[in-house]
Motif scaffolding. Structure first.
Motif, PDB file in Angstrom:
ATOM      1  N   ILE A  15       0.866  -1.175   0.000  1.00 45.23           N
ATOM      2  CA  ILE A  15       0.000   0.000   0.000  1.00 45.23           C
ATOM      3  C   ILE A  15       0.904   1.226   0.000  1.00 45.23           C
ATOM      4  O   ILE A  15       1.921   1.267   0.684  1.00 45.23           O
ATOM      5  CB  ILE A  15      -0.925   0.004   1.239  1.00 45.23           C
ATOM      6  N   ALA A  16       0.522   2.221  -0.790  1.00 46.41           N
ATOM      7  CA  ALA A  16       1.308   3.460  -0.850  1.00 46.41           C
ATOM      8  C   ALA A  16       1.292   4.133   0.519  1.00 46.41           C
ATOM      9  O   ALA A  16       0.237   4.288   1.133  1.00 46.41           O
ATOM     10  CB  ALA A  16       0.731   4.399  -1.911  1.00 46.41           C
ATOM     11  N   LEU A  17       2.452   4.518   0.982  1.00 48.07           N
ATOM     12  CA  LEU A  17       2.572   5.199   2.267  1.00 48.07           C
ATOM     13  C   LEU A  17       2.549   6.708   2.059  1.00 48.07           C
ATOM     14  O   LEU A  17       3.321   7.238   1.261  1.00 48.07           O
ATOM     15  CB  LEU A  17       3.869   4.796   2.972  1.00 48.07           C
ATOM     16  N   GLN A  18       1.673   7.388   2.764  1.00 53.32           N
ATOM     17  CA  GLN A  18       1.582   8.834   2.641  1.00 53.32           C
ATOM     18  C   GLN A  18       2.848   9.528   3.126  1.00 53.32           C
ATOM     19  O   GLN A  18       3.118  10.660   2.750  1.00 53.32           O
ATOM     20  CB  GLN A  18       0.375   9.359   3.412  1.00 53.32           C
ATOM     21  N   ASP A 128       8.124   4.387  -3.101  1.00 54.91           N
ATOM     22  CA  ASP A 128       7.787   3.091  -2.524  1.00 54.91           C
ATOM     23  C   ASP A 128       8.543   2.916  -1.205  1.00 54.91           C
ATOM     24  O   ASP A 128       9.228   3.824  -0.740  1.00 54.91           O
ATOM     25  CB  ASP A 128       8.055   1.950  -3.519  1.00 54.91           C
ATOM     26  N   HIS A 129       8.434   1.748  -0.603  1.00 55.33           N
ATOM     27  CA  HIS A 129       9.053   1.490   0.701  1.00 55.33           C
ATOM     28  C   HIS A 129      10.574   1.627   0.673  1.00 55.33           C
ATOM     29  O   HIS A 129      11.191   1.946   1.678  1.00 55.33           O
ATOM     30  CB  HIS A 129       8.672   0.093   1.206  1.00 55.33           C
ATOM     31  N   GLN A 130      11.190   1.391  -0.492  1.00 54.33           N
ATOM     32  CA  GLN A 130      12.640   1.493  -0.615  1.00 54.33           C
ATOM     33  C   GLN A 130      13.099   2.884  -1.057  1.00 54.33           C
ATOM     34  O   GLN A 130      14.293   3.117  -1.235  1.00 54.33           O
ATOM     35  CB  GLN A 130      13.171   0.457  -1.614  1.00 54.33           C
ATOM     36  N   GLY A 131      12.172   3.799  -1.270  1.00 53.88           N
ATOM     37  CA  GLY A 131      12.536   5.153  -1.688  1.00 53.88           C
ATOM     38  C   GLY A 131      12.627   5.341  -3.184  1.00 53.88           C
ATOM     39  O   GLY A 131      13.136   6.350  -3.652  1.00 53.88           O
ATOM     40  N   TYR A 135       5.283   7.331  -8.642  1.00 49.11           N
ATOM     41  CA  TYR A 135       4.293   8.163  -9.333  1.00 49.11           C
ATOM     42  C   TYR A 135       4.684   9.622  -9.133  1.00 49.11           C
ATOM     43  O   TYR A 135       5.064  10.013  -8.029  1.00 49.11           O
ATOM     44  CB  TYR A 135       2.906   7.902  -8.730  1.00 49.11           C
ATOM     45  N   SER A 136       4.603  10.430 -10.180  1.00 46.71           N
ATOM     46  CA  SER A 136       4.961  11.846 -10.085  1.00 46.71           C
ATOM     47  C   SER A 136       3.944  12.714 -10.802  1.00 46.71           C
ATOM     48  O   SER A 136       3.343  12.293 -11.789  1.00 46.71           O
ATOM     49  CB  SER A 136       6.328  12.106 -10.731  1.00 46.71           C
ATOM     50  N   ILE A 137       3.775  13.907 -10.285  1.00 46.87           N
ATOM     51  CA  ILE A 137       3.020  14.942 -10.983  1.00 46.87           C
ATOM     52  C   ILE A 137       3.868  16.212 -10.951  1.00 46.87           C
ATOM     53  O   ILE A 137       4.686  16.397 -10.055  1.00 46.87           O
ATOM     54  CB  ILE A 137       1.626  15.208 -10.360  1.00 46.87           C
ATOM     55  N   VAL A 138       3.693  17.051 -11.949  1.00 48.99           N
ATOM     56  CA  VAL A 138       4.424  18.313 -12.016  1.00 48.99           C
ATOM     57  C   VAL A 138       3.415  19.452 -11.981  1.00 48.99           C
ATOM     58  O   VAL A 138       2.498  19.495 -12.793  1.00 48.99           O
ATOM     59  CB  VAL A 138       5.291  18.400 -13.297  1.00 48.99           C
ATOM     60  N   LEU A 139       3.582  20.320 -10.999  1.00 46.41           N
ATOM     61  CA  LEU A 139       2.764  21.524 -10.933  1.00 46.41           C
ATOM     62  C   LEU A 139       3.432  22.554 -11.835  1.00 46.41           C
ATOM     63  O   LEU A 139       4.584  22.906 -11.628  1.00 46.41           O
ATOM     64  CB  LEU A 139       2.697  22.051  -9.498  1.00 46.41           C
TER      65      LEU A 139
END
Length: 155
Positions: A15-18, A128-131, A135-139
């Motif tokens: 699960i993705a960690l916030q 992810d858990h390993q850094g 996923y990325s978004i660009v503002l």
């Protein structure tokens, strides 16, 4: 979906960690010539909270025959993307944003800069858990629209 199947899926994919994210800032042109004590790396390190912005499809009713249907006609992104920062002991992070705002609209001479001078790109990346980047978004066209108050208390 059974509980067992769900547990297997989460065990396999996770699960993705916030709490696993990175925020990368590009300096806006208006700050390139400034001598800033806070760097873009500092901003990334001190970013306590970042928000992946919501996207909304704008719709309108259209009726040609039969019941009216909703059709999408445009996509709208959030107007602002909240971020919170820890403030370092020497207030360099606060000074960075104060300088940015002052360069956008000066209270000394009331000069208002052009958008292309003060707007920049900010990339928010889920890790992810390993850094590793997941996923990325660009503002695009980002700038500080509001700097919240900083409460001080003797408590």
């Amino acid at each position: 979906m059974t509980l067992r199947r769900f547990m297997d899926k989460v065990g396999r994919d996770g699960i993705a960690l916030q709490s696993k994210y990175r925020v990368d800032f590009m300096l806006p042109p208006i700050l390139l010539a400034e001598n800033n004590s806070a760097t873009t790396d500092d901003l990334s390190l001190y970013c306590n909270l970042a928000t992946l912005p919501r996207t909304t499809l704008l719709t309108s009713n259209m009726k040609t025959y039969g019941p009216a249907r909703q059709y999408a006609y445009a996509r709208s992104a959030e107007e602002s993307t909240p971020m919170l920062f820890y403030i370092d002991r020497n207030m360099q992070i606060k000074r960075f944003f104060d300088l940015w705002v002052e360069k956008i609209h000066s209270l000394k001479n009331f000069h208002l800069s052009y958008f292309d001078e003060y707007a920049t790109e900010i990339k928010i990346t889920q890790l992810d858990h390993q850094g590793n980047d997941v996923y990325s978004i660009v503002l695009v066209g980002a700038f500080p629209k509001m700097i919240n108050d900083l409460q001080l208390s003797a408590d």
